[in-house]
Design an enzyme around this catalytic site. Structure first.
Site, PDB file in Angstrom:
ATOM      1  N   ASP A  82     -21.180  28.887 -12.989  1.00  0.00           N
ATOM      2  CA  ASP A  82     -22.176  29.633 -12.222  1.00  0.00           C
ATOM      3  C   ASP A  82     -23.110  30.403 -13.161  1.00  0.00           C
ATOM      4  O   ASP A  82     -22.707  30.781 -14.265  1.00  0.00           O
ATOM      5  CB  ASP A  82     -21.450  30.606 -11.272  1.00  0.00           C
ATOM      6  CG  ASP A  82     -22.359  31.116 -10.163  1.00  0.00           C
ATOM      7  OD1 ASP A  82     -23.486  30.601 -10.024  1.00  0.00           O
ATOM      8  OD2 ASP A  82     -21.949  32.041  -9.442  1.00  0.00           O
ATOM      9  N   ARG A 116     -29.832  32.138 -12.961  1.00  0.00           N
ATOM     10  CA  ARG A 116     -30.128  33.473 -13.515  1.00  0.00           C
ATOM     11  C   ARG A 116     -30.391  33.407 -15.020  1.00  0.00           C
ATOM     12  O   ARG A 116     -31.240  34.099 -15.550  1.00  0.00           O
ATOM     13  CB  ARG A 116     -28.973  34.440 -13.201  1.00  0.00           C
ATOM     14  CG  ARG A 116     -29.075  35.028 -11.796  1.00  0.00           C
ATOM     15  CD  ARG A 116     -27.783  35.620 -11.342  1.00  0.00           C
ATOM     16  NE  ARG A 116     -26.819  34.563 -11.008  1.00  0.00           N
ATOM     17  CZ  ARG A 116     -25.506  34.766 -10.887  1.00  0.00           C
ATOM     18  NH1 ARG A 116     -24.999  35.961 -11.099  1.00  0.00           N
ATOM     19  NH2 ARG A 116     -24.718  33.772 -10.546  1.00  0.00           N
ATOM     20  N   ARG A 131     -35.370  26.761 -13.035  1.00  0.00           N
ATOM     21  CA  ARG A 131     -33.920  26.719 -12.814  1.00  0.00           C
ATOM     22  C   ARG A 131     -33.284  25.455 -13.433  1.00  0.00           C
ATOM     23  O   ARG A 131     -32.177  25.488 -13.946  1.00  0.00           O
ATOM     24  CB  ARG A 131     -33.620  26.748 -11.305  1.00  0.00           C
ATOM     25  CG  ARG A 131     -33.982  28.077 -10.642  1.00  0.00           C
ATOM     26  CD  ARG A 131     -33.723  28.001  -9.141  1.00  0.00           C
ATOM     27  NE  ARG A 131     -32.338  27.664  -8.861  1.00  0.00           N
ATOM     28  CZ  ARG A 131     -31.346  28.551  -8.827  1.00  0.00           C
ATOM     29  NH1 ARG A 131     -31.585  29.820  -9.042  1.00  0.00           N
ATOM     30  NH2 ARG A 131     -30.124  28.170  -8.564  1.00  0.00           N
ATOM     31  N   SER A 184     -21.573  21.571  -4.643  1.00  0.00           N
ATOM     32  CA  SER A 184     -20.837  21.827  -3.395  1.00  0.00           C
ATOM     33  C   SER A 184     -21.596  21.229  -2.212  1.00  0.00           C
ATOM     34  O   SER A 184     -22.799  20.922  -2.330  1.00  0.00           O
ATOM     35  CB  SER A 184     -20.665  23.333  -3.185  1.00  0.00           C
ATOM     36  OG  SER A 184     -21.897  23.895  -2.779  1.00  0.00           O
ATOM     37  N   ASN A 192     -24.688  23.036  -1.579  1.00  0.00           N
ATOM     38  CA  ASN A 192     -25.808  22.938  -2.516  1.00  0.00           C
ATOM     39  C   ASN A 192     -26.948  22.041  -2.016  1.00  0.00           C
ATOM     40  O   ASN A 192     -28.066  22.116  -2.523  1.00  0.00           O
ATOM     41  CB  ASN A 192     -25.334  22.447  -3.896  1.00  0.00           C
ATOM     42  CG  ASN A 192     -24.576  23.483  -4.685  1.00  0.00           C
ATOM     43  OD1 ASN A 192     -23.706  23.170  -5.491  1.00  0.00           O
ATOM     44  ND2 ASN A 192     -24.883  24.766  -4.460  1.00  0.00           N
ATOM     45  N   TRP A 193     -26.672  21.214  -0.975  1.00  0.00           N
ATOM     46  CA  TRP A 193     -27.766  20.386  -0.412  1.00  0.00           C
ATOM     47  C   TRP A 193     -28.861  21.274   0.168  1.00  0.00           C
ATOM     48  O   TRP A 193     -29.987  20.842   0.355  1.00  0.00           O
ATOM     49  CB  TRP A 193     -27.244  19.464   0.699  1.00  0.00           C
ATOM     50  CG  TRP A 193     -26.268  18.430   0.234  1.00  0.00           C
ATOM     51  CD1 TRP A 193     -24.938  18.384   0.520  1.00  0.00           C
ATOM     52  CD2 TRP A 193     -26.537  17.285  -0.594  1.00  0.00           C
ATOM     53  NE1 TRP A 193     -24.354  17.294  -0.082  1.00  0.00           N
ATOM     54  CE2 TRP A 193     -25.309  16.596  -0.769  1.00  0.00           C
ATOM     55  CE3 TRP A 193     -27.684  16.780  -1.207  1.00  0.00           C
ATOM     56  CZ2 TRP A 193     -25.202  15.432  -1.524  1.00  0.00           C
ATOM     57  CZ3 TRP A 193     -27.577  15.611  -1.961  1.00  0.00           C
ATOM     58  CH2 TRP A 193     -26.357  14.951  -2.118  1.00  0.00           C
TER      59      TRP A 193
HETATM   60  C1  FPP Z   1     -24.431  27.001 -10.535  1.00  0.00           C
HETATM   61  O1  FPP Z   1     -25.453  27.802 -11.061  1.00  0.00           O
HETATM   62  C2  FPP Z   1     -24.479  25.635 -11.053  1.00  0.00           C
HETATM   63  C3  FPP Z   1     -24.629  24.498 -10.304  1.00  0.00           C
HETATM   64  C4  FPP Z   1     -24.771  24.514  -8.848  1.00  0.00           C
HETATM   65  C5  FPP Z   1     -24.719  23.170 -10.916  1.00  0.00           C
HETATM   66  C6  FPP Z   1     -23.855  22.918 -12.120  1.00  0.00           C
HETATM   67  C7  FPP Z   1     -24.377  21.730 -12.819  1.00  0.00           C
HETATM   68  C8  FPP Z   1     -24.413  21.549 -14.164  1.00  0.00           C
HETATM   69  C9  FPP Z   1     -23.860  22.497 -15.144  1.00  0.00           C
HETATM   70  C10 FPP Z   1     -25.086  20.366 -14.747  1.00  0.00           C
HETATM   71  C11 FPP Z   1     -24.529  19.023 -14.434  1.00  0.00           C
HETATM   72  C12 FPP Z   1     -23.079  18.883 -14.601  1.00  0.00           C
HETATM   73  C13 FPP Z   1     -22.426  17.822 -15.088  1.00  0.00           C
HETATM   74  C14 FPP Z   1     -20.971  17.768 -14.908  1.00  0.00           C
HETATM   75  C15 FPP Z   1     -23.071  16.725 -15.802  1.00  0.00           C
HETATM   76  P1  FPP Z   1     -26.526  28.399 -10.032  1.00  0.00           P
HETATM   77  O2  FPP Z   1     -27.668  27.440  -9.953  1.00  0.00           O
HETATM   78  O3  FPP Z   1     -25.862  28.707  -8.741  1.00  0.00           O
HETATM   79  O4  FPP Z   1     -26.966  29.712 -10.776  1.00  0.00           O
HETATM   80  P2  FPP Z   1     -27.441  31.085 -10.095  1.00  0.00           P
HETATM   81  O5  FPP Z   1     -26.297  31.588  -9.267  1.00  0.00           O
HETATM   82  O6  FPP Z   1     -27.705  31.955 -11.278  1.00  0.00           O
HETATM   83  O7  FPP Z   1     -28.662  30.788  -9.286  1.00  0.00           O
END
Ligand code: FPP
Length: 252
Positions: A21, A25, A34, A66, A69-70
């Protein structure tokens, strides 16, 4: 501190799960899009996987996408899917060279075709590897996983294949995406959020939880070693009292 050298090699968790996570940010702090955060997060996936392999963590589960996330802007969802497809395609040789096996959990059938195709190919091409198993949680929801398990078990009951009192922890485990995989002893979440967010709700029942303020793109090997070091300092009691566990240790 060099946490890797301080680890008790006889008490390495078999299974570590991570909620990656803070990509958004991290990017915002740097005045970037992002998606730059997500792309940099791929480096941290590599760090975590290498660190886990080096100390023989058998299973590493990463929460990559998740079912919720869609709901993100289409541009971000498309970007994440592209990143996933490209990363998997580019990393297959490296996974094989490092004896890493790839698996997924979640409703991957509902992912875009290109993504499904790339994942199936990588799963097939790494299936004989014997080192760390990298499990990507994709289109994953723990509540959905539990709902599907309940439906599967109810079907078997309806057909007379099982009795009511055969419904126990083991049978439920067999109906989860993680059938055959031990529950994580340790779950790590980055970015300072202190929530489980619909991740492995059944499997985390007795896991130690480690929350770090580090944003995922800044996560390094040392962060994994530190989390495991702290895990090793905790007493896992499973509802027992400490004295009972000491007695068990004495009788070993
Ligand atoms: C959460 O950060 C991260 C995700 C929803 C996606 C994770 C994906 C990757 C690290 C890249 C691809 C992965 C692989 C396995 C190749 P957030 O976007 O929720 O951050 P925020 O809470 O700061 O907005």
């Amino acid at each position: 501190m060099d946490y890797k050298d301080k680890l008790d090699k006889t008490n390495i968790p078999q299974h570590v799960a991570i909620i990656m996570d803070g990509n958004g940010r991290w990017a915002k702090e740097k005045g970037q899009m992002r998606l730059v955060g997500h792309a940099t997060g791929v480096e941290s996936v590599r760090e975590a996987l290498t660190a886990a392999s080096e100390i023989d963590v058998k299973y590493l589960t990463l929460y990559a996408f998740s079912t919720e996330n869609w709901n993100r802007p289409k541009e971000e969802v498309d970007g994440l899917m592209d990143l996933l497809v490209n990363t998997i395609a580019n990393e297959i040789d490296s996974l094989n060279n490092n004896d890493v096996r790839l698996l997924t959990i979640g409703n991957t059938n509902d992912l875009p075709n290109s993504c499904r195709h790339e994942l199936l190919n990588a799963i097939k091409r790494t299936e004989k590897n014997k080192g760390t198993v990298l499990i990507l949680a994709l289109n994953y929801s723990a509540k959905l996983e539990i709902k599907q398990a309940i439906k599967g078990i109810a079907e078997k009951y309806k057909k007379g294949e099982i009795e009511l009192d055969e419904i126990n922890d083991e049978l439920i485990h067999e109906h989860l995406y993680t059938a055959g995989i031990p529950d994580p002893e340790l779950m790590i979440r980055t970015s300072g959020e202190i929530r489980i967010s619909n991740f492995l709700l059944w499997q985390l029942a007795y896991s130690e939880l480690h929350f770090t303020p580090v944003f995922w793109p800044d996560f390094k090997k040392e962060d994994l070693y530190r989390a495991i070091y702290e895990y090793q300092t905790r007493e896992r009691r499973f509802g027992w009292i400490g004295e009972q566990l000491n007695e068990l240790d004495k009788n070993d």
